[in-house]
Design a protein around this motif. Structure first.
Motif, PDB file in Angstrom:
ATOM      1  N   UNK A  52     -14.588  -6.285   7.199  1.00 35.13           N
ATOM      2  CA  UNK A  52     -15.832  -5.654   6.452  1.00 35.13           C
ATOM      3  C   UNK A  52     -16.223  -4.420   7.279  1.00 35.13           C
ATOM      4  N   UNK A  53     -15.996  -4.373   8.620  1.00 31.65           N
ATOM      5  CA  UNK A  53     -16.376  -3.311   9.524  1.00 31.65           C
ATOM      6  C   UNK A  53     -15.526  -2.071   9.295  1.00 31.65           C
ATOM      7  N   UNK A  54     -14.397  -2.179   8.720  1.00 34.61           N
ATOM      8  CA  UNK A  54     -13.237  -1.157   8.681  1.00 34.61           C
ATOM      9  C   UNK A  54     -13.145  -0.617   7.213  1.00 34.61           C
ATOM     10  N   UNK A  55     -13.479  -1.694   6.245  1.00 31.10           N
ATOM     11  CA  UNK A  55     -13.109  -1.389   4.770  1.00 31.10           C
ATOM     12  C   UNK A  55     -14.349  -1.856   4.028  1.00 31.10           C
ATOM     13  N   UNK A  56     -14.565  -1.112   2.803  1.00 32.34           N
ATOM     14  CA  UNK A  56     -15.626  -1.563   1.897  1.00 32.34           C
ATOM     15  C   UNK A  56     -14.851  -1.810   0.616  1.00 32.34           C
ATOM     16  N   UNK A  57     -14.676  -2.840  -0.079  1.00 34.24           N
ATOM     17  CA  UNK A  57     -14.288  -3.037  -1.322  1.00 34.24           C
ATOM     18  C   UNK A  57     -15.110  -2.254  -2.514  1.00 34.24           C
ATOM     19  N   UNK A  94     -13.389   7.693   5.207  1.00 37.02           N
ATOM     20  CA  UNK A  94     -13.861   8.217   3.798  1.00 37.02           C
ATOM     21  C   UNK A  94     -12.885   7.952   2.624  1.00 37.02           C
ATOM     22  N   UNK A  95     -11.636   7.762   2.899  1.00 37.59           N
ATOM     23  CA  UNK A  95     -10.525   7.792   2.044  1.00 37.59           C
ATOM     24  C   UNK A  95     -10.467   6.484   1.181  1.00 37.59           C
ATOM     25  N   UNK A  96      -9.738   6.555   0.257  1.00 38.68           N
ATOM     26  CA  UNK A  96      -9.399   5.274  -0.737  1.00 38.68           C
ATOM     27  C   UNK A  96      -8.138   4.580  -0.223  1.00 38.68           C
ATOM     28  N   UNK A  97      -8.318   3.325  -0.234  1.00 34.20           N
ATOM     29  CA  UNK A  97      -7.262   2.601   0.087  1.00 34.20           C
ATOM     30  C   UNK A  97      -6.797   1.851  -1.067  1.00 34.20           C
ATOM     31  N   UNK A 151      -6.316  -3.120  -6.019  1.00 38.59           N
ATOM     32  CA  UNK A 151      -7.696  -3.439  -5.333  1.00 38.59           C
ATOM     33  C   UNK A 151      -7.907  -2.027  -4.703  1.00 38.59           C
ATOM     34  N   UNK A 152      -9.134  -1.593  -4.689  1.00 38.02           N
ATOM     35  CA  UNK A 152      -9.708  -0.210  -3.911  1.00 38.02           C
ATOM     36  C   UNK A 152     -10.659  -0.663  -2.927  1.00 38.02           C
ATOM     37  N   UNK A 153     -10.393   0.108  -1.717  1.00 37.98           N
ATOM     38  CA  UNK A 153     -11.405   0.033  -0.720  1.00 37.98           C
ATOM     39  C   UNK A 153     -11.473   1.501  -0.217  1.00 37.98           C
ATOM     40  N   UNK A 210       0.794  -1.279   0.044  1.00 36.48           N
ATOM     41  CA  UNK A 210      -0.020   0.131   0.040  1.00 36.48           C
ATOM     42  C   UNK A 210       0.902   1.102   0.075  1.00 36.48           C
ATOM     43  N   UNK A 211       0.515   2.291  -0.481  1.00 42.27           N
ATOM     44  CA  UNK A 211       1.163   3.493  -0.613  1.00 42.27           C
ATOM     45  C   UNK A 211       1.507   4.198   0.765  1.00 42.27           C
ATOM     46  N   UNK A 212       0.474   3.999   1.738  1.00 36.85           N
ATOM     47  CA  UNK A 212       0.670   4.468   2.962  1.00 36.85           C
ATOM     48  C   UNK A 212       0.063   3.531   4.143  1.00 36.85           C
ATOM     49  N   UNK A 213       0.250   3.760   5.226  1.00 37.33           N
ATOM     50  CA  UNK A 213      -0.422   2.941   6.336  1.00 37.33           C
ATOM     51  C   UNK A 213      -1.385   3.836   7.035  1.00 37.33           C
ATOM     52  N   UNK A 214      -1.518   5.060   6.752  1.00 35.66           N
ATOM     53  CA  UNK A 214      -2.497   5.947   7.790  1.00 35.66           C
ATOM     54  C   UNK A 214      -3.516   6.508   6.827  1.00 35.66           C
ATOM     55  N   UNK A 215      -4.657   6.395   7.236  1.00 35.27           N
ATOM     56  CA  UNK A 215      -5.770   6.954   6.395  1.00 35.27           C
ATOM     57  C   UNK A 215      -6.819   7.691   7.220  1.00 35.27           C
TER      58      UNK A 215
END
Length: 221
Positions: free
Chosen positions: A66-71, A40-43, A112-114, A32-37
């Motif tokens: 799934x409680x933290x991220x939405x694909x 509402x941001x895109x991972x 893959x984007x979350x 991943x490009x960074x580990x802090x988000x």
């Protein structure tokens, strides 16, 4: 003669060892490009691979909370790699890409984007992955000897509100579907809605037939 025999043995050992080393260099890993988000941001999770042999596909599963991220979606920047639509399970991204012609695998193979859903500390794990080739029989088969590199990345998501990124996808997007909204409790799964519709039609037909029977009895009476 003795020196020649030793040289021959050394050459045999060299040719035996070289393919093993080349095979062990073939691998798949995620970054991943960074580990802090913020919320509402895109991972963007990058699936990387390296192979001395051209491939005709890649398949992988990524485990997430799934409680933290939405694909949102996935895509492959490799020319000719097209996504295959697969059923998705909660907490697991299941993605496959295939090409009709062999492609070089050296670098980014897929993204893959979350979307982050709220404050949390979580991991994203590459649960399984394979590089796909066409075997001698012409069928798709996993490339043997591919090792798994970096399998887990850790993310920290703050409660501070952020914005999703609209960076262009490197390839044709493969929709992964959104998780159902818990606040929308009135919605029904498609299968349930169809079953209820069929039951409703059968009830209407039954009522219509019953009315016809009752009217017929009334006429004869």
């Amino acid at each position: 003669m003795k020196k020649f025999a030793l040289t021959l043995v050394a050459l045999i050992c060299l040719f035996v060892v070289i393919p093993v080393k080349a095979q062990s260099a073939e691998s798949i890993w995620i970054t991943v490009s960074t580990n802090s988000f913020k919320t509402g941001e895109t991972v963007i999770v990058t699936v990387n691979g390296a192979s001395a042999s051209p491939i005709q596909g890649i398949t992988f599963q990524i485990r997430f909370d799934p409680a933290c991220l939405q694909p949102v979606n996935a895509a492959s920047p490799v020319p000719g790699m097209n996504g295959l639509s697969l059923p998705q399970l909660s907490g697991l991204v299941d993605a496959s890409f295939a090409s009709t012609t062999p492609q070089i695998a050296n670098g980014v193979l897929a993204e893959v984007r979350f979307i982050t859903l709220g404050a949390c500390q979580t991991n994203i794990t590459l649960e399984s992955a394979a590089l796909v080739i066409k075997n001698e029989s012409g069928f798709a088969a996993p490339l043997p000897g591919v090792s798994m590199g970096e399998k887990t990345v850790t993310l920290a998501v703050s409660a501070e509100k952020g914005t999703s990124q609209d960076a262009p996808l490197l390839g044709t997007p493969l929709p992964l579907g959104a998780e159902p909204d818990p606040s929308n409790s009135s919605s029904l799964p498609a299968g349930t809605a169809v079953i209820l519709a069929v039951i409703g039609v059968l009830l209407l037909v039954g009522i219509f037939v019953l009315v016809r029977i009752l009217r017929g009895e009334g006429t004869h009476g």
